[in-house]
Design a protein around this motif. Structure first.
Motif, PDB file in Angstrom:
ATOM      1  N   ARG A  10       0.685  -1.214  -0.010  1.00  0.00           N
ATOM      2  CA  ARG A  10      -0.014   0.111  -0.032  1.00  0.00           C
ATOM      3  C   ARG A  10       0.745   1.099  -0.105  1.00  0.00           C
ATOM      4  NH1 ARG A  10      -5.478  -0.560   1.108  1.00  0.00           N
ATOM      5  NH2 ARG A  10      -6.034  -2.681   1.682  1.00  0.00           N
ATOM      6  N   ALA A  11       1.931   1.225   0.596  1.00  0.00           N
ATOM      7  CA  ALA A  11       3.064   2.472   0.466  1.00  0.00           C
ATOM      8  C   ALA A  11       4.413   1.738   0.139  1.00  0.00           C
ATOM      9  CB  ALA A  11       2.821   3.261   1.645  1.00  0.00           C
ATOM     10  N   ALA A  12       5.110   2.688  -0.543  1.00  0.00           N
ATOM     11  CA  ALA A  12       6.484   2.294  -0.691  1.00  0.00           C
ATOM     12  C   ALA A  12       7.272   2.167   0.416  1.00  0.00           C
ATOM     13  CB  ALA A  12       7.185   3.460  -1.717  1.00  0.00           C
ATOM     14  N   GLY A  13       8.051   1.233   0.518  1.00  0.00           N
ATOM     15  CA  GLY A  13       9.011   0.764   1.750  1.00  0.00           C
ATOM     16  C   GLY A  13       8.226   0.284   2.995  1.00  0.00           C
ATOM     17  N   GLN A  14       6.970  -0.042   2.992  1.00  0.00           N
ATOM     18  CA  GLN A  14       6.370  -0.861   3.796  1.00  0.00           C
ATOM     19  C   GLN A  14       6.328  -2.218   3.404  1.00  0.00           C
ATOM     20  OE1 GLN A  14       2.497   0.690   4.546  1.00  0.00           O
ATOM     21  NE2 GLN A  14       3.115   2.767   5.520  1.00  0.00           N
ATOM     22  N   ASP A  15       5.711  -3.249   4.351  1.00  0.00           N
ATOM     23  CA  ASP A  15       5.750  -4.584   3.737  1.00  0.00           C
ATOM     24  C   ASP A  15       4.334  -4.958   3.302  1.00  0.00           C
ATOM     25  OD1 ASP A  15       8.212  -4.997   4.887  1.00  0.00           O
ATOM     26  OD2 ASP A  15       7.491  -5.734   6.854  1.00  0.00           O
ATOM     27  N   PRO A  16       4.035  -5.612   2.298  1.00  0.00           N
ATOM     28  CA  PRO A  16       2.699  -6.011   1.824  1.00  0.00           C
ATOM     29  C   PRO A  16       1.865  -6.601   2.778  1.00  0.00           C
ATOM     30  CG  PRO A  16       4.563  -6.705   0.168  1.00  0.00           C
ATOM     31  CD  PRO A  16       5.180  -6.320   1.500  1.00  0.00           C
ATOM     32  N   GLN A  17       0.573  -6.388   2.643  1.00  0.00           N
ATOM     33  CA  GLN A  17      -0.345  -6.915   3.877  1.00  0.00           C
ATOM     34  C   GLN A  17      -1.334  -7.860   2.983  1.00  0.00           C
ATOM     35  OE1 GLN A  17       0.140  -6.490   7.166  1.00  0.00           O
ATOM     36  NE2 GLN A  17       2.173  -5.407   6.769  1.00  0.00           N
ATOM     37  N   LEU A  18      -2.015  -8.464   3.585  1.00  0.00           N
ATOM     38  CA  LEU A  18      -3.163  -9.762   3.099  1.00  0.00           C
ATOM     39  C   LEU A  18      -4.325  -8.856   3.281  1.00  0.00           C
ATOM     40  CD1 LEU A  18      -2.314 -13.155   4.356  1.00  0.00           C
ATOM     41  CD2 LEU A  18      -1.751 -12.453   2.007  1.00  0.00           C
TER      42      LEU A  18
END
Length: 362
Positions: A10-18
């Motif tokens: 959802r945001a650059a640098g974050q981890d993907p979330q299910l």
């Protein structure tokens, strides 16, 4: 529209979330694949750290079953496939059986789809970016095309087939398709991750007399030995150039999977005259090389993308090697439930698992 569960950045640098997404129906030569297993590759982690066209779904080592197909698709419904890199099929490289160097490779694999009605993916009713490596397979369903959906032979575990789409074909292909070493040659592999260990297995299949794996992690060195390395080196406490030269007198080939500039620069000195340095790693964009030495010894420095593979030829060959017991993919792969994506992504980022593969419950 079909509903799916996907790991969304959802945001650059974050981890993907299910979260829940939807996919439109396949068009043209597209195939809709129910994902049974998908590997996490270092490329997913690296690109997700800077990618800005969010929301986005990554994943490019998907395996599953075709459940729907566009009118021009070549894959039959019900076929089990492994998804690999995308290529256009019309440029000179594709026509010359070199799809890994497709003129449109960056657009088709790295930039993702447009966020308009052409996108296959929807989040909260709105189009989002997909099409990573022509698939975005961190999901329970993924959209691909016939060119990057390779039919698998009967009897192969989908969790073991998943890394054939990238990691294994990259490492093994660098040896078997590019370097093609002779049986009495010496090969050195820097980095004993999934790609490096696949290169080790490729060198063993080629029956190389000396196979040296270099990695700072003891468990990975031990696995390299199990998979065919005749020697290993810990770069933290070994003079690697001295050790390699003592063992080989100069290697025929060196494979770098680390993309560390200092490793790339030093690797040239390990080669015999007319040896080849193959660069496989995605990382630092620049490295200083000893040009005078390269010229004096006639050394080749060769970039390798996806093992120079024609995936519809090479992936079935690798699958057959596995089924014959010559490519023990089970030694690389650790399977996890797809619902544990967050925990497994963190473990992959920390290099705690060599080849994590997420398995869906469907």
């Amino acid at each position: 529209m079909i509903s799916a569960r996907a790991a969304v950045l959802r945001a650059a640098g974050q981890d993907p979330q299910l979260t829940d997404i939807e996919l439109r129906d396949p068009v043209a030569d597209e195939v809709l694949v129910r994902i049974e297993a998908v590997g996490i590759c270092h490329t997913d982690i690296s690109v997700a750290s800077w990618f800005s066209k969010v929301p986005m779904v990554f994943g490019h080592e998907g395996t599953g079953t075709v459940v729907a197909a566009g009118p021009r698709a070549q894959d039959r419904i019900g076929a089990r496939v492994v998804l690999t890199f995308a290529s256009c099929g019309t440029c000179a490289n594709c026509a010359g059986d070199r799809p890994a160097y497709c003129d449109q490779s960056t657009n088709l694999n790295m930039r993702g789809s447009r966020r308009d009605d052409t996108s296959a993916l929807r989040l909260d009713g709105q189009p989002i970016t997909g099409g990573f490596f022509g698939q975005s397979s961190f999901a329970t369903y993924a959209m691909a095309r016939s060119r990057n959906a390779v039919t698998l032979p009967e009897g192969i575990d989908p969790a073991l087939a998943a890394p054939l789409g990238c990691s294994v074909q990259t490492g093994a292909g660098a040896v078997l398709n590019v370097l093609t070493p002779a049986a009495d040659d010496a090969v050195v592999v820097f980095g004993a991750g999934a790609v490096g260990l696949s290169a080790v297995m490729g060198a063993r299949i080629a029956r190389c007399r000396t196979i040296i794996a270099v990695d700072p992690i003891a468990a990975r060195r031990a696995l390299a030995t199990e998979l065919g390395a005749t020697h290993t080196c810990d770069p933290a406490d070994t003079d690697v150039p001295a050790a390699v030269l003592e063992l080989t007198g100069g290697a025929a080939a060196v494979i770098d999977t680390t993309a560390r500039p200092e490793v790339v620069a030093s690797a040239v000195g390990l080669l015999r005259s007319r040896g080849t340095l193959a660069l496989l790693g995605l990382g630092a964009p620049m490295a200083e090389l000893p040009v005078a030495l390269i010229m004096a010894k006639g050394i080749t420095v060769r970039g390798v993308v996806e093992g120079d593979s024609d995936p519809h030829v090479f992936i079935p060959y690798l699958a057959d090697l596995h089924l014959r017991g010559e490519l023990p993919l089970d030694k690389l792969v650790t399977s996890f439930p797809f619902d544990d994506f967050g925990r497994v992504w963190s473990a992959a980022k920390a290099a705690e698992v060599i080849k994590p593969v997420l398995v869906t419950s469907d």
